[in-house]
Design a protein around this motif. Structure first.
Motif, mmCIF file in Angstrom:
data_model
loop_
_atom_site.group_PDB
_atom_site.id
_atom_site.type_symbol
_atom_site.label_atom_id
_atom_site.label_comp_id
_atom_site.label_asym_id
_atom_site.label_seq_id
_atom_site.Cartn_x
_atom_site.Cartn_y
_atom_site.Cartn_z
ATOM 1 N N PRO A 114 5.174 -1.007 -39.457
ATOM 2 C CA PRO A 114 5.459 0.266 -40.426
ATOM 3 C C PRO A 114 6.129 0.851 -39.295
ATOM 4 O O PRO A 114 5.890 0.655 -38.221
ATOM 5 C CB PRO A 114 4.142 0.909 -40.323
ATOM 6 N N PRO A 115 7.821 0.922 -39.705
ATOM 7 C CA PRO A 115 8.100 1.891 -38.673
ATOM 8 C C PRO A 115 7.800 2.712 -37.944
ATOM 9 O O PRO A 115 9.168 3.343 -36.773
ATOM 10 C CB PRO A 115 9.439 2.224 -40.636
ATOM 11 N N TRP A 116 7.004 3.351 -38.143
ATOM 12 C CA TRP A 116 6.785 4.933 -37.715
ATOM 13 C C TRP A 116 6.087 4.345 -36.637
ATOM 14 O O TRP A 116 5.693 4.894 -35.485
ATOM 15 C CB TRP A 116 6.289 6.078 -38.138
ATOM 16 N N LEU A 117 5.959 3.340 -36.255
ATOM 17 C CA LEU A 117 4.423 2.698 -35.290
ATOM 18 C C LEU A 117 5.136 2.793 -34.017
ATOM 19 O O LEU A 117 4.840 3.569 -33.486
ATOM 20 C CB LEU A 117 4.068 1.645 -35.912
ATOM 21 N N LYS A 118 6.490 2.110 -33.364
ATOM 22 C CA LYS A 118 6.386 1.756 -32.331
ATOM 23 C C LYS A 118 7.481 3.308 -31.905
ATOM 24 O O LYS A 118 7.380 3.781 -30.963
ATOM 25 C CB LYS A 118 8.336 0.474 -32.467
ATOM 26 N N PRO A 119 8.398 3.796 -32.936
ATOM 27 C CA PRO A 119 8.619 5.496 -32.446
ATOM 28 C C PRO A 119 7.045 6.367 -31.715
ATOM 29 O O PRO A 119 7.162 7.350 -31.038
ATOM 30 C CB PRO A 119 9.165 6.075 -33.693
ATOM 31 N N LEU A 120 6.683 6.488 -33.053
ATOM 32 C CA LEU A 120 5.125 7.062 -32.222
ATOM 33 C C LEU A 120 4.771 6.896 -30.799
ATOM 34 O O LEU A 120 4.243 7.595 -30.238
ATOM 35 C CB LEU A 120 3.794 6.548 -32.633
ATOM 36 N N LEU A 121 4.248 5.311 -30.037
ATOM 37 C CA LEU A 121 4.037 5.381 -29.174
ATOM 38 C C LEU A 121 4.855 5.549 -28.403
ATOM 39 O O LEU A 121 4.470 6.004 -26.719
ATOM 40 C CB LEU A 121 3.743 3.950 -29.179
ATOM 41 N N LYS A 122 6.117 6.187 -28.228
ATOM 42 C CA LYS A 122 7.596 6.143 -27.512
ATOM 43 C C LYS A 122 7.067 8.017 -27.159
ATOM 44 O O LYS A 122 7.408 8.392 -25.687
ATOM 45 C CB LYS A 122 8.274 5.792 -27.693
ATOM 46 N N GLU A 123 6.540 8.508 -27.839
ATOM 47 C CA GLU A 123 6.430 9.930 -27.580
ATOM 48 C C GLU A 123 5.922 10.661 -26.839
ATOM 49 O O GLU A 123 4.665 9.660 -26.230
ATOM 50 C CB GLU A 123 6.313 10.727 -29.623
ATOM 51 N N PHE A 140 -3.737 3.519 -42.299
ATOM 52 C CA PHE A 140 -2.209 2.778 -42.225
ATOM 53 C C PHE A 140 -2.302 2.217 -41.545
ATOM 54 O O PHE A 140 -1.089 1.153 -41.639
ATOM 55 C CB PHE A 140 -1.088 4.111 -41.685
ATOM 56 N N LEU A 141 -2.353 1.580 -40.899
ATOM 57 C CA LEU A 141 -1.836 0.277 -39.778
ATOM 58 C C LEU A 141 -3.541 -0.518 -39.083
ATOM 59 O O LEU A 141 -4.097 0.182 -39.807
ATOM 60 C CB LEU A 141 -1.928 1.039 -38.059
ATOM 61 N N ASP A 142 -3.166 -1.728 -39.575
ATOM 62 C CA ASP A 142 -3.926 -3.351 -39.310
ATOM 63 C C ASP A 142 -4.373 -3.150 -38.026
ATOM 64 O O ASP A 142 -3.582 -3.556 -36.918
ATOM 65 C CB ASP A 142 -3.634 -4.636 -39.721
ATOM 66 N N ILE A 143 -5.734 -2.346 -37.202
ATOM 67 C CA ILE A 143 -5.884 -1.975 -35.569
ATOM 68 C C ILE A 143 -7.030 -3.170 -35.536
ATOM 69 O O ILE A 143 -7.722 -3.187 -34.377
ATOM 70 C CB ILE A 143 -7.101 -0.740 -35.699
ATOM 71 N N SER A 144 -7.235 -4.503 -36.218
ATOM 72 C CA SER A 144 -8.646 -5.624 -35.533
ATOM 73 C C SER A 144 -7.717 -6.397 -34.423
ATOM 74 O O SER A 144 -6.354 -5.476 -34.291
ATOM 75 C CB SER A 144 -7.956 -6.916 -36.637
ATOM 76 N N SER A 145 -8.628 -6.333 -33.458
ATOM 77 C CA SER A 145 -8.823 -6.549 -32.075
ATOM 78 C C SER A 145 -8.135 -5.844 -31.225
ATOM 79 O O SER A 145 -8.102 -6.225 -29.807
ATOM 80 C CB SER A 145 -7.318 -8.161 -31.620
ATOM 81 N N VAL A 146 -8.528 -4.457 -31.730
ATOM 82 C CA VAL A 146 -8.093 -3.569 -30.948
ATOM 83 C C VAL A 146 -9.166 -2.508 -30.341
ATOM 84 O O VAL A 146 -10.033 -2.349 -31.558
ATOM 85 C CB VAL A 146 -6.750 -2.268 -31.561
ATOM 86 N N GLN A 147 -9.405 -2.967 -28.929
ATOM 87 C CA GLN A 147 -10.971 -1.935 -28.879
ATOM 88 C C GLN A 147 -11.218 -0.703 -29.347
ATOM 89 O O GLN A 147 -10.440 -0.068 -29.239
ATOM 90 C CB GLN A 147 -11.222 -2.411 -27.098
ATOM 91 N N THR A 148 -12.041 -0.424 -29.950
ATOM 92 C CA THR A 148 -12.527 0.945 -30.291
ATOM 93 C C THR A 148 -13.831 1.725 -29.137
ATOM 94 O O THR A 148 -14.156 1.099 -28.213
ATOM 95 C CB THR A 148 -13.104 1.290 -31.117
#
Length: 225
Positions: free
Chosen positions: A14-23, A85-93
């Protein structure tokens, strides 16, 4: 661009993901400085205009907004929110304050825990066996077409060649050692062979040896005894 190009790579997320991670969250809102609710822990997925405080949400009605939380100085988000809004499979919870969350960015770990058999493919943090990444950021890096990850491990070819070389050296050394020790450990006879008896030829030669000449009494001729 063709398959695997930069455009395809960007379209995977999604276009918002990378900007989100930089905030940077949990800073004071510059628009509501006087409010005690001015801590910026919200993000609008539609506007992507930086962290928001709760008062800013009044200007984002009907927008998709998520709340960022904090755990040990790291930003997390509840699975119940982000998985819409996002596929989080393979990411540990993780379970924090009775809620399941995922971390936004990597958290490198100097040394994996004892007995750990699985680590994050990007930052090598210890993980449960059923996961590949410790955070959303690591998933982006780890699943990109050119992630640039290089682990300090031998390639499969080197892994196959190295033991063979060691094995040959070991066998050669062992074989050489065996030959050396074989010579040095061989026991010598405890006796010395006796001198062989004289042959008949040597006996005859000895018999033919001239005797000592003696002068005959009374002026006679010399004779051999």
């Amino acid at each position: 661009m063709g398959a695997g190009g930069p455009d395809d790579e960007d379209n995977r997320w999604p276009p918002w993901l990378k900007p989100l991670l930089k905030e940077h969250f949990f800073v004071q809102c510059k628009f509501h400085v006087d409010s005690h609710k001015s801590e910026c822990n919200m993000y609008c997925l539609d506007c992507m205009n930086g962290p928001l405080c709760s008062l800013c949400l009044a200007f984002h009605k009907d927008h998709r907004a998520i709340q960022i939380r904090r755990s040990s100085y790291h930003d997390v988000i509840r699975v119940a929110e982000i998985q819409k809004f996002l596929d989080i499979s393979s990411v540990q919870t993780y379970i924090i304050n009775s809620a399941k969350v995922v971390f936004l960015n990597e958290r490198p770990q100097p040394r994996p825990g004892k007995g750990v058999t699985n680590t994050c493919e990007v930052c090598e943090r210890s993980l449960l066996d059923s996961f590949r990444f410790c955070s959303l950021g690591c998933k982006i890096v780890g699943t990109s077409n050119d992630n640039g990850i290089q682990k300090n491990k031998l390639s499969p070819e080197k892994k196959r060649v190295q033991p063979a070389e060691d094995s040959d050296d070991s066998q050669s050394s062992s074989s050489s050692s065996s030959r050396v020790h074989g010579r040095s450990s061989k026991k010598l006879p405890s006796f010395v062979p006796s001198t062989p008896p004289p042959t008949s030829a040597s006996y005859r030669t000895a018999k033919r040896r001239k005797g000592i000449p003696h002068r005959a009494p009374m002026g006679g001729l010399l004779v051999e005894i």
